[in-house]
Design a protein around this motif. Structure first.
Motif, PDB file in Angstrom:
ATOM      1  N   SER A 120      54.149  11.779  31.032  1.00  0.00           N
ATOM      2  CA  SER A 120      53.766  11.054  29.892  1.00  0.00           C
ATOM      3  C   SER A 120      53.539  12.570  29.004  1.00  0.00           C
ATOM      4  O   SER A 120      53.549  11.943  27.698  1.00  0.00           O
ATOM      5  CB  SER A 120      51.725  11.160  30.292  1.00  0.00           C
ATOM      6  N   ASP A 146      47.835  11.254  28.006  1.00  0.00           N
ATOM      7  CA  ASP A 146      48.269   9.916  27.808  1.00  0.00           C
ATOM      8  C   ASP A 146      49.656  10.238  27.045  1.00  0.00           C
ATOM      9  O   ASP A 146      50.361  11.151  26.420  1.00  0.00           O
ATOM     10  CB  ASP A 146      47.710   8.954  27.246  1.00  0.00           C
ATOM     11  N   ILE A 147      50.757   8.931  26.719  1.00  0.00           N
ATOM     12  CA  ILE A 147      52.375   9.282  26.552  1.00  0.00           C
ATOM     13  C   ILE A 147      51.892   9.454  24.742  1.00  0.00           C
ATOM     14  O   ILE A 147      52.748  10.173  24.332  1.00  0.00           O
ATOM     15  CB  ILE A 147      52.720   8.098  26.304  1.00  0.00           C
ATOM     16  N   ASP A 202      54.617  12.611  36.800  1.00  0.00           N
ATOM     17  CA  ASP A 202      53.896  11.911  35.595  1.00  0.00           C
ATOM     18  C   ASP A 202      54.711  12.444  35.139  1.00  0.00           C
ATOM     19  O   ASP A 202      54.970  14.125  34.531  1.00  0.00           O
ATOM     20  CB  ASP A 202      53.185  12.834  35.877  1.00  0.00           C
ATOM     21  N   ARG A 221      49.525   6.665  30.602  1.00  0.00           N
ATOM     22  CA  ARG A 221      50.615   7.710  31.260  1.00  0.00           C
ATOM     23  C   ARG A 221      51.736   7.153  32.044  1.00  0.00           C
ATOM     24  O   ARG A 221      51.837   6.046  32.300  1.00  0.00           O
ATOM     25  CB  ARG A 221      49.202   8.582  32.736  1.00  0.00           C
ATOM     26  N   HIS A 222      52.529   7.898  31.745  1.00  0.00           N
ATOM     27  CA  HIS A 222      54.206   7.101  32.164  1.00  0.00           C
ATOM     28  C   HIS A 222      54.447   8.056  33.991  1.00  0.00           C
ATOM     29  O   HIS A 222      54.587   9.227  33.777  1.00  0.00           O
ATOM     30  CB  HIS A 222      55.336   7.574  31.887  1.00  0.00           C
ATOM     31  N   GLU A 251      44.020   3.266  32.057  1.00  0.00           N
ATOM     32  CA  GLU A 251      42.962   4.425  32.449  1.00  0.00           C
ATOM     33  C   GLU A 251      42.205   4.228  33.677  1.00  0.00           C
ATOM     34  O   GLU A 251      41.340   5.097  34.163  1.00  0.00           O
ATOM     35  CB  GLU A 251      41.899   4.618  30.916  1.00  0.00           C
ATOM     36  N   HIS A 261      46.206   3.266  25.387  1.00  0.00           N
ATOM     37  CA  HIS A 261      46.210   4.638  25.941  1.00  0.00           C
ATOM     38  C   HIS A 261      47.085   4.212  27.612  1.00  0.00           C
ATOM     39  O   HIS A 261      46.341   3.775  28.720  1.00  0.00           O
ATOM     40  CB  HIS A 261      45.137   4.539  26.886  1.00  0.00           C
ATOM     41  N   GLY A 290      52.133  13.071  40.071  1.00  0.00           N
ATOM     42  CA  GLY A 290      51.138  12.675  39.342  1.00  0.00           C
ATOM     43  C   GLY A 290      49.019  13.306  39.637  1.00  0.00           C
ATOM     44  O   GLY A 290      48.950  13.593  40.691  1.00  0.00           O
ATOM     45  N   GLY A 296      46.755  14.688  33.313  1.00  0.00           N
ATOM     46  CA  GLY A 296      46.156  13.645  32.755  1.00  0.00           C
ATOM     47  C   GLY A 296      46.445  12.912  31.318  1.00  0.00           C
ATOM     48  O   GLY A 296      45.308  12.090  31.282  1.00  0.00           O
ATOM     49  N   GLN A 310      43.819   3.424  36.394  1.00  0.00           N
ATOM     50  CA  GLN A 310      44.848   3.360  37.085  1.00  0.00           C
ATOM     51  C   GLN A 310      45.343   1.557  37.497  1.00  0.00           C
ATOM     52  O   GLN A 310      46.503   1.578  38.877  1.00  0.00           O
ATOM     53  CB  GLN A 310      44.546   4.977  38.109  1.00  0.00           C
ATOM     54  N   TYR A 338      49.366  11.942  23.707  1.00  0.00           N
ATOM     55  CA  TYR A 338      49.223  13.168  23.276  1.00  0.00           C
ATOM     56  C   TYR A 338      50.040  13.673  22.168  1.00  0.00           C
ATOM     57  O   TYR A 338      49.365  14.839  21.493  1.00  0.00           O
ATOM     58  CB  TYR A 338      48.733  13.619  24.472  1.00  0.00           C
TER      59      TYR A 338
END
Ligand code: ADP
Length: 447
Positions: free
Chosen positions: A230, A437-438, A228, A207-208, A280, A205, A244, A435, A282, A440
């Motif tokens: 993601s 995730d990639i 961001d 984020r980009h 998650e 999980h 982001g 927020g 960060q 999602y």
């Protein structure tokens, strides 16, 4: 400053560079393939030169034809845009040999940061957080298994020269890792001409989050904060935003500073993006460095007021960056939607053809970066992106409402585009919360 810049690209980024040149008082020369012969932006350039037929290998990827065009047109610099030859150190070197300035990093700086394995080495030295994984390229399966046992499964095999989301394999146990190493090496050699692969921890999980950086030829480097990106499908970004959402500002400031340090340590002049995955909690892990202007650069321009394409030209001409780090303040929020000629209802099947109906949105805070007009024929030869909608507002909530409103006005037909998908995503509660995730979007599309 340069007198004439040749643009070795097509589509919206060619137009973006033409615009930057004109504002700087520089003449632009645009090359094109026969598939793009009717492209409307060619009229905006001071000169347009046909360099070959539709297939990119015979035109936009053909170094000798592009260099010949630059010599005929008497261009003193070449802007490669993104994709095509933009990340080819050999192209940067040929330009130098021909005494034409390559608007981007030197072949040496590109070699240091463009190769994922090398970049990781420089990153470690500059105290940029990287993924746990192999120190360099992996030679055989035994070595891979050893590293994987140390960092724990799942792991991901990646190509040192990889790009465009290709050549990656996720391995959840030793057996799949063993069988996949040599396959990945062969695939990398065939696809990128370099068989080197490496492994790193795979984050389930994430984020980009990426950092925009600018370096000049005087040893200066600054960052322009983060984006961001993601919201992705098949590792391709669909929506990008800046800043982001929900990211701890103290943490991201440190990450951004480390990205600027990295670029400086490689003596890098030009625009670069240092890409990270964020977990998650960060925690940040560097993915790679993109040694060029990126598709999503406008969101950063909107929140900082810095013209990144103009800056890339000015630093290539030897100007020092006219900003200090403290001058780069974030104002408001910006969202970019990539408008692709694809049918989101039919598994994103490409939808080439003539655009009969075209109405672009407008109003405060709405920007369209697109080469498309009514009557334009989308050629089947290239990437399906036909433009970008970028909306800016004071807050993220307002930027979402503005994007939603602009998408409502945006009309492109009869070809299919990703506009309806974006309209739906702007109403999505998870996206609105911020927020995602990639993975999602892929989960959402499956469900
Ligand atoms: P490329 O150069 O092909 O774009 P990247 O290294 O930038 O390759 O990775 C592309 C995408 O692949 C990332 O945005 C992410 O979605 C996924 N990915 C790459 N490395 C990892 C990793 N270690 N863990 C989880 N996902 C990853």
């Amino acid at each position: 400053m340069f007198k004439r810049v040749l643009i070795a690209n097509r589509g919206e980024i060619a137009l973006r560079i033409i615009r930057a040149c004109r504002e700087l008082g520089i003449e632009s020369v645009c090359v094109y393939s026969t598939a793009d012969r009717d492209a409307p932006y060619l009229k905006d350039a001071d000169e347009a030169i046909c360099i070959g037929p539709g297939p990119a290998k015979e035109s936009y990827l053909n170094i000798s034809r592009i260099i010949s065009a630059a010599e005929i047109a008497n261009a003193d610099a070449i802007h490669p845009g993104y994709g095509f030859l933009s990340e080819r150190a050999d192209f940067s070197e040929v330009c130098r040999d021909c005494k034409i300035e390559f608007i981007g990093p030197s072949p040496e700086a590109m070699g240091k940061l463009g190769d994922k394995v090398e970049a990781k080495r420089y990153a470690k030295a500059a105290k940029v957080p990287v993924f746990p994984g192999s120190e360099g390229a992996i030679e055989d399966p035994e070595e891979a298994v050893e590293v994987a046992n140390e960092i724990g499964y799942p792991v991901i095999i990646k190509a040192a020269a990889g790009g465009g989301g290709r050549g990656m394999r996720i391995c959840r146990n030793e057996a799949t890792l063993r069988t996949n190493i040599s396959k990945a090496q062969q695939e990398a050699l065939a696809a990128f001409g370099n068989g080197a692969v490496f492994i790193e921890k795979f984050l389930e999980h994430a984020r980009h989050v990426e950092v925009q950086v600018l370096g000049d030829k005087h040893g200066n480097a600054i960052h322009l904060w983060e984006r961001d990106c993601s919201m992705q499908r098949r590792h391709q970004k669909i929506i990008e935003e800046a800043p982001g959402p929900g990211i701890d500002r103290k943490k991201i400031e440190k990450i951004c500073e480390s990205a600027a340090r990295l670029v400086k340590s490689a003596n890098y002049a030009g625009a670069a993006t240092v890409e990270f995955l964020m977990d998650e909690k960060q925690n940040f892990y560097m993915l790679e460095v993109n040694t060029r202007v990126q598709v999503e650069h406008p969101v950063t321009e909107m929140i900082t007021g810095v013209d990144i394409v103009q800056m890339s030209i000015r630093v290539a001409a030897g100007e020092p960056i006219p900003y200090k780090q403290k001058d780069i303040q974030i104002r408001g929020h910006a969202i970019e939607c990539r408008i692709n000629a694809e049918d989101p209802d039919r598994d994103f099947m490409p939808s080439a053809g003539v655009i009969d109906r075209y109405r672009a949105p407008g109003g405060l805070g709405v920007r369209i970066d697109s080469h498309v007009l009514a009557g334009y024929r989308v050629p089947p030869n290239y990437d399906s992106m036909i433009g970008k909608l970028i909306c800016w507002a004071d807050t993220r909530e307002q930027a979402i409402e503005r994007t939603s409103r602009a998408l409502h006005e945006f009309e492109v037909g009869p070809i299919k585009t990703t506009i309806p998908l974006h309209a739906r995503l702007m109403q999505n509660t998870d996206f609105r919360r911020g927020g995602v995730d990639i993975h999602y979007l892929e989960r959402l599309l499956k469900g």
